[in-house]
Enzyme design. Structure first.
Site, mmCIF file in Angstrom:
data_model
loop_
_atom_site.group_PDB
_atom_site.id
_atom_site.type_symbol
_atom_site.label_atom_id
_atom_site.label_comp_id
_atom_site.label_asym_id
_atom_site.label_seq_id
_atom_site.Cartn_x
_atom_site.Cartn_y
_atom_site.Cartn_z
ATOM 1 N N ARG A 71 37.890 37.858 -28.396
ATOM 2 C CA ARG A 71 38.557 36.528 -28.348
ATOM 3 C C ARG A 71 38.977 36.328 -29.983
ATOM 4 O O ARG A 71 39.829 35.579 -30.275
ATOM 5 C CB ARG A 71 37.944 35.505 -27.848
ATOM 6 C CG ARG A 71 38.545 34.137 -27.885
ATOM 7 C CD ARG A 71 37.745 33.039 -26.990
ATOM 8 N NE ARG A 71 36.204 33.122 -27.046
ATOM 9 C CZ ARG A 71 35.567 32.105 -27.838
ATOM 10 N NH1 ARG A 71 36.048 31.578 -28.766
ATOM 11 N NH2 ARG A 71 34.189 32.300 -27.869
ATOM 12 N N TYR B 169 63.771 26.306 -25.084
ATOM 13 C CA TYR B 169 63.215 26.672 -24.066
ATOM 14 C C TYR B 169 62.417 25.634 -22.984
ATOM 15 O O TYR B 169 61.939 24.694 -24.002
ATOM 16 C CB TYR B 169 62.347 27.823 -24.225
ATOM 17 C CG TYR B 169 61.240 28.413 -23.092
ATOM 18 C CD1 TYR B 169 62.080 28.721 -21.805
ATOM 19 C CD2 TYR B 169 60.198 28.360 -23.319
ATOM 20 C CE1 TYR B 169 61.063 29.272 -20.845
ATOM 21 C CE2 TYR B 169 59.208 28.722 -22.266
ATOM 22 C CZ TYR B 169 59.637 29.350 -21.082
ATOM 23 O OH TYR B 169 59.273 29.566 -20.079
ATOM 24 N N ASP C 260 61.367 29.513 -33.197
ATOM 25 C CA ASP C 260 61.158 30.700 -32.134
ATOM 26 C C ASP C 260 62.220 31.648 -32.187
ATOM 27 O O ASP C 260 63.522 31.420 -32.136
ATOM 28 C CB ASP C 260 61.402 29.870 -30.699
ATOM 29 C CG ASP C 260 61.481 30.621 -29.640
ATOM 30 O OD1 ASP C 260 61.379 31.893 -29.612
ATOM 31 O OD2 ASP C 260 61.335 30.255 -28.486
ATOM 32 N N LYS D 65 59.427 39.438 -23.991
ATOM 33 C CA LYS D 65 60.939 39.429 -23.981
ATOM 34 C C LYS D 65 61.040 40.486 -24.729
ATOM 35 O O LYS D 65 60.619 41.879 -24.312
ATOM 36 C CB LYS D 65 61.655 37.949 -24.398
ATOM 37 C CG LYS D 65 61.069 36.866 -23.983
ATOM 38 C CD LYS D 65 60.926 36.612 -22.542
ATOM 39 C CE LYS D 65 61.053 35.555 -21.983
ATOM 40 N NZ LYS D 65 59.646 34.866 -22.019
#
Length: 392
Positions: free
Chosen positions: A54, A107, A179, A204
């Site tokens: 983590r 988005y 982004d 993506k």
């Protein structure tokens, strides 16, 4: 910096243990130490990779290093998804009473975060027309902490003038977070324009094969450390196997993006003027209202275009039904061409009022071109559009 192809293959040189050419998957949730001193050292290391997954993992470190170098950033980290990346950024850098500026065309998940989730924690939001730098300037307030930018935008392919917006935001004391999922660092490097953080949905184009969900954040060591400290709490942790898959995808990113760019431009040119098409939205077309800006701040125009069908939703449905190569599926950036009706997809993400404000019409279809042969792809769309034209 070396070339993109060299960086994609060698950007993590020195981080692979042993002599393996392909990095091993370090499938371990935790790591041991030989002494109390060693344990204290690994437990308190910033963005370490040998304490607890983590906190970090060798596979995380490798892929983050490559993306950071591709973007021209100091360092980076990975998350379990693109939304994990932007949500962690927001939680790391915002407090109650702060203000955020976000584009109207962006988005749907980003819109939902900025206008739905953050206000619940006392963070206000102003949405602006990204094509007008003056709109950003007018929206800035004394408590504006973040300006969230996506260029080209999803799914309308509108552009943001990065240089202008960064200058305005920094003058007001705000950070600019970009982004860069649609463009990829191969086509656009926002850090050169002064962006403070760049994030990706690695699901993506970076991953490129529709087989991994991931997010990446890159920027200065100081800002990335703040995001990392929050990521430990939120737990948006990328699994080692997914990190390995993401890195494997990035190895061929420059080669794939070259084909994505070529296919999207060829398809946009072929569809423009077809009787079933009311409008093609692609920054590589001279008809795009921001084509000059695209030429100035991008080195390629990307693998995504949107098409407005003259027959509205019926035309969109006919196009989707008539394709044989294009797959009706969410997401983008895959080796396969993916086609989707955004208004249907986002109906469950944003409310009706927000959806109307985006300007997404019933006849809009988003196309993410794959790496199929260009002639085959164009023929597939023209054949499907001929059927859609009969509806007019």
């Amino acid at each position: 910096m070396t070339g993109f192809g060299t960086t994609a293959v060698h950007g993590d040189d020195g981080l692979t243990p042993g002599t393996a050419v392909s990095p091993p998957i370090v499938q371990s949730a935790t790591f041991s130490a030989e002494s109390d001193e060693d344990f204290t050292a690994i437990a308190t290391e910033t963005r370490g990779s040998a304490f607890y997954t983590r906190y970090g993992n060798p596979n995380h470190k490798q892929v983050a290093a490559v993306v950071a170098e591709l973007e021209g950033a100091e360092t980076g980290l990975v998350t379990a998804s693109g939304m994990g990346a932007i949500s962690t950024i927001a939680l790391a850098l915002l407090s109650a009473g702060d203000h955020v500026v976000v584009q109207r065309s962006t988005y749907g998940g980003t819109t939902s975060l900025a206008t739905g989730l953050l206000p619940r924690f006392g963070v206000s939001c102003t949405q602006v027309d990204q094509t007008d730098p003056g709109a950003f300037e007018r929206a800035l307030r004394p408590r504006t902490r973040l300006v969230l930018v996506e260029t080209p935008s999803n799914p309308l392919l509108e552009l943001t003038d990065l240089t202008a917006v960064v200058e305005l935001a920094h003058a007001a004391g705000a950070l600019v977070v970009v982004d860069n999922t649609f463009a990829t660092p191969v086509n656009q490097r926002p850090m050169r324009a002064g962006a403070d953080l760049v994030w990706h949905s690695g699901t993506k184009f970076l991953g490129g094969h529709s087989d991994v969900s991931a997010g990446v954040v890159v920027g200065s060591a100081e800002l990335v450390e703040r995001v990392w400290q929050t990521s430990i709490v939120t737990g948006s942790t990328l699994g080692p196997v997914d990190a390995w898959l993401l890195l494997r995808g990035i190895r061929t990113l420059p080669l794939r993006v070259e084909r994505h760019n070529a296919n999207a431009l060829a398809l946009a040119r072929a569809l423009e003027g077809h009787p079933a098409v009311a409008r093609v939205r692609y920054p590589g077309l001279p008809s795009h209202p921001q084509h000059a800006l695209a030429r100035r701040q991008m080195t390629g125009f990307g693998g995504v275009l949107s098409v407005d069908l003259a027959a509205g939703r019926a035309g969109a449905a006919a196009l989707l039904a008539g394709l044989t190569l294009g797959k009706r599926a969410a997401s983008l950036g895959s080796v396969s061409t993916l086609v989707v009706h955004p208004r249907s997809m986002w109906a469950g993400i944003v409310d009706a009022e927000q959806l109307a404000a985006t300007g997404i019409g019933d006849g809009l279809v988003r196309v993410s071109t794959g790496i199929e042969d260009t002639a085959d792809l164009v023929d597939d769309f023209l054949t499907a559009l001929d059927k859609a034209a009969d509806l007019g």
